[in-house]
Write a protein that holds these residues in place. Structure first.
Motif, PDB file in Angstrom:
ATOM      1  N   ARG A 110      -8.255  -0.456   3.840  1.00 20.96           N
ATOM      2  CA  ARG A 110      -8.430   0.494   4.940  1.00 20.96           C
ATOM      3  C   ARG A 110      -8.073   1.906   4.493  1.00 20.96           C
ATOM      4  O   ARG A 110      -8.784   2.864   4.798  1.00 20.96           O
ATOM      5  CB  ARG A 110      -7.575   0.077   6.138  1.00 20.96           C
TER       6      ARG A 110
ATOM      7  N   CYS B 217      -4.330  -0.295   0.300  1.00 24.71           N
ATOM      8  CA  CYS B 217      -5.082  -1.317   1.022  1.00 24.71           C
ATOM      9  C   CYS B 217      -6.518  -0.826   1.194  1.00 24.71           C
ATOM     10  O   CYS B 217      -6.809   0.359   1.042  1.00 24.71           O
ATOM     11  CB  CYS B 217      -4.438  -1.630   2.371  1.00 24.71           C
TER      12      CYS B 217
ATOM     13  N   SER C  98      -4.579  -7.285   5.739  1.00 27.80           N
ATOM     14  CA  SER C  98      -4.746  -6.307   4.673  1.00 27.80           C
ATOM     15  C   SER C  98      -5.118  -6.964   3.352  1.00 27.80           C
ATOM     16  O   SER C  98      -4.737  -8.099   3.070  1.00 27.80           O
ATOM     17  CB  SER C  98      -3.450  -5.513   4.488  1.00 27.80           C
TER      18      SER C  98
ATOM     19  N   TYR D 179      -2.704  -5.821  10.399  1.00 31.69           N
ATOM     20  CA  TYR D 179      -2.576  -4.452  10.863  1.00 31.69           C
ATOM     21  C   TYR D 179      -2.132  -4.472  12.319  1.00 31.69           C
ATOM     22  O   TYR D 179      -2.568  -5.322  13.095  1.00 31.69           O
ATOM     23  CB  TYR D 179      -3.892  -3.703  10.746  1.00 31.69           C
TER      24      TYR D 179
ATOM     25  N   ILE E 173       1.765  -1.190   4.127  1.00 33.28           N
ATOM     26  CA  ILE E 173       1.463  -2.575   4.486  1.00 33.28           C
ATOM     27  C   ILE E 173       1.438  -3.442   3.238  1.00 33.28           C
ATOM     28  O   ILE E 173       1.090  -2.979   2.152  1.00 33.28           O
ATOM     29  CB  ILE E 173       0.115  -2.654   5.241  1.00 33.28           C
TER      30      ILE E 173
ATOM     31  N   CYS F  86       0.866  -1.181   0.000  1.00 33.72           N
ATOM     32  CA  CYS F  86       0.000   0.000   0.000  1.00 33.72           C
ATOM     33  C   CYS F  86       0.898   1.225   0.000  1.00 33.72           C
ATOM     34  O   CYS F  86       1.736   1.386   0.885  1.00 33.72           O
ATOM     35  CB  CYS F  86      -0.916  -0.016   1.232  1.00 33.72           C
TER      36      CYS F  86
END
Length: 228
Positions: A157, A155, A131, A124, A118, A113
Motif C-alpha cells: 500500500r 508494504c 499487508s 490494515y 505495519i 514497513c
C-alpha cells in the motif's frame, strides 16, 4: 536515442518484457499476464519478470492498488529504471535482488514497513486487507551532498506512488545538533529500541487529525466542555 527492440532474442527476458511494456503497452495502459504469455511464449515465470521490474522502480498496479482494474488486469503506471541499458561501474546491480539480500533488508528493517510501521500479514486498520511487505529502492541525499539509492522495506500500500520519494538524510542528521541533552537521550532510547510508545494525548491528536471536518468540530466542542 532509439530504444532496443523488445523482439531482439539476444536480450534477457526482463529487458524484453520491460521494452514491450514501455513501447507497446505504454504508460497508463492495461495489460494482463495472459497477454504477456502470448507475446513471450518461451518465457517461464513471466509474473516474476514483472516483480523484478517493480523492484527497479517500475510502478505496475493490480486491482489491489487500483480498484478500477479487474482481478486479472494490471496497469503500467510509470516506467522505472531503463533495465535494457548496460549497467557498468562500481555499485551497479546487474540483476534483481537475491533471496539472501531480500532477507537481509527485511531483518535490518525489523520486518515492518518503514513508512507506516505495519508488519507482514497484519490487517490494515478498518479493513480486512492484510499487508504484504516488499523491498523498494529509495533515493537518499547524503551528508556530503551526493545521492545514493538505498533499499527499504515497505508494504504494497505504501509503495503506491512512492517511487518519487526521496530521503533527505543530510537534513535529518543535521537536525540532531539542534536538540538539547534531554531530547538527545530520549531520541537515543527510541533509536536503540527502534520503537516509540505514544501517550494517550498523542494518540488522540493523531486520531483527531484524521477526522472529517464535522467530527473535528464535535471533538473541539467536547474538549472545550471538558476544560470547563
Amino acid at each position: 536515442m532509439a530504444l532496443p527492440s523488445w523482439e531482439d532474442p539476444k536480450l534477457g527476458s526482463m529487458k524484453r518484457v520491460a521494452l514491450w511494456l514501455a513501447t507497446v503497452a505504454g504508460e497508463g495502459r492495461i495489460f494482463t499476464y495472459t497477454q504477456l504469455r502470448d507475446v513471450f511464449p518461451g518465457v517461464a515465470q513471466i509474473d516474476r519478470r514483472v516483480r523484478d521490474l517493480r523492484g527497479r522502480g517500475w510502478r505496475i498496479d493490480t486491482a489491489r492498488e487500483d480498484t478500477q482494474l479487474g482481478m486479472h488486469e494490471l496497469r503500467l503506471v510509470s516506467v522505472g529504471e531503463p533495465v535494457w541499458e548496460d549497467r557498468k561501474g562500481p555499485g551497479k546491480e546487474t540483476s534483481g535482488l537475491t533471496g539472501t539480500r531480500r532477507r537481509e533488508v527485511l531483518a535490518k528493517d525489523g520486518h515492518i514497513c518503514r513508512s507506516c510501521g505495519i508488519s507482514v500479514g497484519e490487517d490494515y486498520a478498518g479493513s480486512f486487507e492484510r499487508s504484504q511487505l516488499d523491498i523498494a529502492r529509495r533515493e537518499v541525499r547524503l551528508p556530503d551532498g551526493s545521492t545514493a539509492v538505498e533499499l527499504i522495506t515497505e508494504c504494497r500500500r505504501c509503495r503506491v506512488g512512492a517511487s518519487q520519494l526521496e530521503t533527505d538524510a543530510a537534513q535529518t542528521i543535521a537536525e540532531i545538533s539542534h536538540l538539547g541533552s534531554m531530547e538527545l537521550r530520549m531520541l537515543d532510547s527510541w533509536v536503540k529500541e527502534d520503537k516509540r510508545e505514544f501517550g494517550k494525548v498523542e494518540l488522540l491528536w493523531a486520531a483527531y487529525r484524521t477526522m472529517p471536518a464535522d467530527s473535528r468540530e464535535r471533538f473541539r466542542v467536547a474538549l472545550k466542555s471538558s476544560l470547563g
